[in-house]
Design a protein around this motif. Structure first.
Motif, PDB file in Angstrom:
ATOM      1  N   VAL A  59       0.943  -1.107   0.279  1.00 24.09           N
ATOM      2  CA  VAL A  59      -0.123  -0.105  -0.073  1.00 24.09           C
ATOM      3  C   VAL A  59       0.948   1.160   0.012  1.00 24.09           C
ATOM      4  N   LEU A  60       1.785   1.293   0.764  1.00 26.35           N
ATOM      5  CA  LEU A  60       2.781   2.398   0.899  1.00 26.35           C
ATOM      6  C   LEU A  60       3.457   2.690  -0.499  1.00 26.35           C
ATOM      7  N   ARG A  61       3.841   1.586  -1.227  1.00 29.16           N
ATOM      8  CA  ARG A  61       4.425   1.810  -2.587  1.00 29.16           C
ATOM      9  C   ARG A  61       3.321   2.376  -3.503  1.00 29.16           C
ATOM     10  N   GLN A  62       2.144   1.920  -3.552  1.00 27.94           N
ATOM     11  CA  GLN A  62       1.169   2.390  -4.103  1.00 27.94           C
ATOM     12  C   GLN A  62       1.002   3.826  -4.012  1.00 27.94           C
ATOM     13  N   ILE A  63       1.055   4.249  -2.731  1.00 25.11           N
ATOM     14  CA  ILE A  63       0.839   5.823  -2.414  1.00 25.11           C
ATOM     15  C   ILE A  63       1.950   6.668  -2.951  1.00 25.11           C
ATOM     16  N   GLU A  64       3.198   6.009  -2.701  1.00 26.37           N
ATOM     17  CA  GLU A  64       4.368   6.723  -3.203  1.00 26.37           C
ATOM     18  C   GLU A  64       4.412   7.004  -4.518  1.00 26.37           C
ATOM     19  N   GLY A  65       3.965   5.693  -5.307  1.00 25.41           N
ATOM     20  CA  GLY A  65       3.798   5.870  -6.718  1.00 25.41           C
ATOM     21  C   GLY A  65       2.892   6.916  -7.218  1.00 25.41           C
ATOM     22  N   SER A  66       1.685   6.996  -6.585  1.00 26.14           N
ATOM     23  CA  SER A  66       0.820   8.051  -6.966  1.00 26.14           C
ATOM     24  C   SER A  66       1.058   9.448  -6.621  1.00 26.14           C
ATOM     25  N   TRP A  67       1.961   9.504  -5.638  1.00 29.52           N
ATOM     26  CA  TRP A  67       2.470  10.827  -5.314  1.00 29.52           C
ATOM     27  C   TRP A  67       3.003  11.590  -6.582  1.00 29.52           C
ATOM     28  N   GLU A  68       3.982  10.721  -7.066  1.00 28.82           N
ATOM     29  CA  GLU A  68       4.798  11.142  -8.320  1.00 28.82           C
ATOM     30  C   GLU A  68       3.850  11.892  -9.278  1.00 28.82           C
ATOM     31  N   SER A  69       2.829  11.546  -9.382  1.00 28.73           N
ATOM     32  CA  SER A  69       1.911  12.102 -10.520  1.00 28.73           C
ATOM     33  C   SER A  69       1.103  13.308 -10.006  1.00 28.73           C
ATOM     34  N   GLN A  70       1.131  13.609  -8.592  1.00 30.66           N
ATOM     35  CA  GLN A  70       0.448  14.517  -8.165  1.00 30.66           C
ATOM     36  C   GLN A  70       1.240  15.996  -8.175  1.00 30.66           C
ATOM     37  N   SER A  71       0.589  17.120  -8.392  1.00 32.24           N
ATOM     38  CA  SER A  71       1.108  18.340  -8.256  1.00 32.24           C
ATOM     39  C   SER A  71       1.888  18.655  -7.134  1.00 32.24           C
ATOM     40  N   ARG A  72       1.345  18.161  -5.789  1.00 25.53           N
ATOM     41  CA  ARG A  72       1.916  18.381  -4.657  1.00 25.53           C
ATOM     42  C   ARG A  72       1.668  17.306  -3.714  1.00 25.53           C
ATOM     43  N   ARG A  73       2.620  17.112  -2.825  1.00 23.35           N
ATOM     44  CA  ARG A  73       2.228  15.962  -1.939  1.00 23.35           C
ATOM     45  C   ARG A  73       1.336  16.385  -0.641  1.00 23.35           C
ATOM     46  N   PRO A  74       0.607  15.731   0.026  1.00 23.16           N
ATOM     47  CA  PRO A  74      -0.101  16.175   0.846  1.00 23.16           C
ATOM     48  C   PRO A  74       0.556  16.175   2.280  1.00 23.16           C
ATOM     49  N   SER A  75       0.111  17.002   3.028  1.00 25.62           N
ATOM     50  CA  SER A  75       0.842  17.387   4.258  1.00 25.62           C
ATOM     51  C   SER A  75       0.430  16.247   5.274  1.00 25.62           C
ATOM     52  N   ALA A  76       1.417  16.291   6.277  1.00 26.31           N
ATOM     53  CA  ALA A  76       1.149  15.218   7.499  1.00 26.31           C
ATOM     54  C   ALA A  76      -0.028  15.384   8.079  1.00 26.31           C
ATOM     55  N   THR A  77      -0.594  16.624   8.178  1.00 23.97           N
ATOM     56  CA  THR A  77      -1.997  16.840   8.812  1.00 23.97           C
ATOM     57  C   THR A  77      -3.080  16.277   7.903  1.00 23.97           C
ATOM     58  N   GLU A  78      -3.062  16.449   6.684  1.00 23.10           N
ATOM     59  CA  GLU A  78      -4.104  15.926   5.652  1.00 23.10           C
ATOM     60  C   GLU A  78      -3.706  14.385   5.768  1.00 23.10           C
ATOM     61  N   VAL A  79      -2.716  13.664   5.840  1.00 12.64           N
ATOM     62  CA  VAL A  79      -2.550  12.313   5.804  1.00 12.64           C
ATOM     63  C   VAL A  79      -3.173  11.870   7.275  1.00 12.64           C
ATOM     64  N   GLU A  80      -2.861  12.358   8.425  1.00 12.10           N
ATOM     65  CA  GLU A  80      -3.540  12.030   9.552  1.00 12.10           C
ATOM     66  C   GLU A  80      -5.017  12.053   9.516  1.00 12.10           C
ATOM     67  N   LYS A  81      -5.533  13.127   9.077  1.00 15.02           N
ATOM     68  CA  LYS A  81      -6.953  13.205   8.872  1.00 15.02           C
ATOM     69  C   LYS A  81      -7.511  11.831   8.056  1.00 15.02           C
ATOM     70  N   TRP A  82      -6.990  11.564   6.719  1.00 20.80           N
ATOM     71  CA  TRP A  82      -7.431  10.230   6.045  1.00 20.80           C
ATOM     72  C   TRP A  82      -7.176   9.056   6.788  1.00 20.80           C
ATOM     73  N   ILE A  83      -6.130   9.072   7.635  1.00 19.91           N
ATOM     74  CA  ILE A  83      -5.982   7.859   8.390  1.00 19.91           C
ATOM     75  C   ILE A  83      -6.908   7.634   9.485  1.00 19.91           C
ATOM     76  N   SER A  84      -7.223   8.781  10.205  1.00 24.00           N
ATOM     77  CA  SER A  84      -8.254   8.854  11.201  1.00 24.00           C
ATOM     78  C   SER A  84      -9.712   8.480  10.545  1.00 24.00           C
ATOM     79  N   ALA A  85     -10.260   9.073   9.346  1.00 22.04           N
ATOM     80  CA  ALA A  85     -11.471   8.720   8.458  1.00 22.04           C
ATOM     81  C   ALA A  85     -11.499   7.222   8.503  1.00 22.04           C
ATOM     82  N   GLY A  86     -10.522   6.701   8.148  1.00 23.22           N
ATOM     83  CA  GLY A  86     -10.456   5.252   7.664  1.00 23.22           C
ATOM     84  C   GLY A  86     -10.632   4.514   8.830  1.00 23.22           C
ATOM     85  N   ARG A  87     -10.403   4.882  10.169  1.00 18.59           N
ATOM     86  CA  ARG A  87     -10.430   3.961  11.309  1.00 18.59           C
ATOM     87  C   ARG A  87     -11.993   3.943  11.848  1.00 18.59           C
ATOM     88  N   ARG A  88     -12.860   4.665  11.302  1.00 18.99           N
ATOM     89  CA  ARG A  88     -14.184   4.877  12.014  1.00 18.99           C
ATOM     90  C   ARG A  88     -14.822   3.747  11.679  1.00 18.99           C
TER      91      ARG A  88
END
Length: 79
Positions: free
Chosen positions: A50-79
């Motif tokens: 999963v981490l390799r997939q995420i890193e691969g998709s970041w290469e095609s993004q114009s910007r990388r998500p912030s640590a805060t954004e990533v934490e929010k996504w992780i938290s949302a997935g735990r509900r």
């Protein structure tokens, strides 16, 4: 070629977890130790993929998500 391996000692495992691991291992006709190894391998392997997939998709993004954004996504997935 043989893989190198390490020894882990895990303390304070709740009895219910140990009972469940033993039951799962027995159903699969293997030792509890092998069951734990397989579970760890599966979890870490899946996480790495999963981490390799995420890193691969970041290469095609114009910007990388912030640590805060990533934490929010992780938290949302735990509900």
């Amino acid at each position: 070629m043989q893989k190198s391996s390490a020894t882990l000692t895990i303390r304070n495992v709740p009895q219910r977890v140990v009972r469940n691991l033993k039951a799962i291992a027995k159903r699969r006709h293997r030792s509890m130790e092998q069951e734990v190894r397989d579970l760890l391998e599966e979890y870490v392997g899946e996480r790495s993929a999963v981490l390799r997939q995420i890193e691969g998709s970041w290469e095609s993004q114009s910007r990388r998500p912030s640590a805060t954004e990533v934490e929010k996504w992780i938290s949302a997935g735990r509900r």
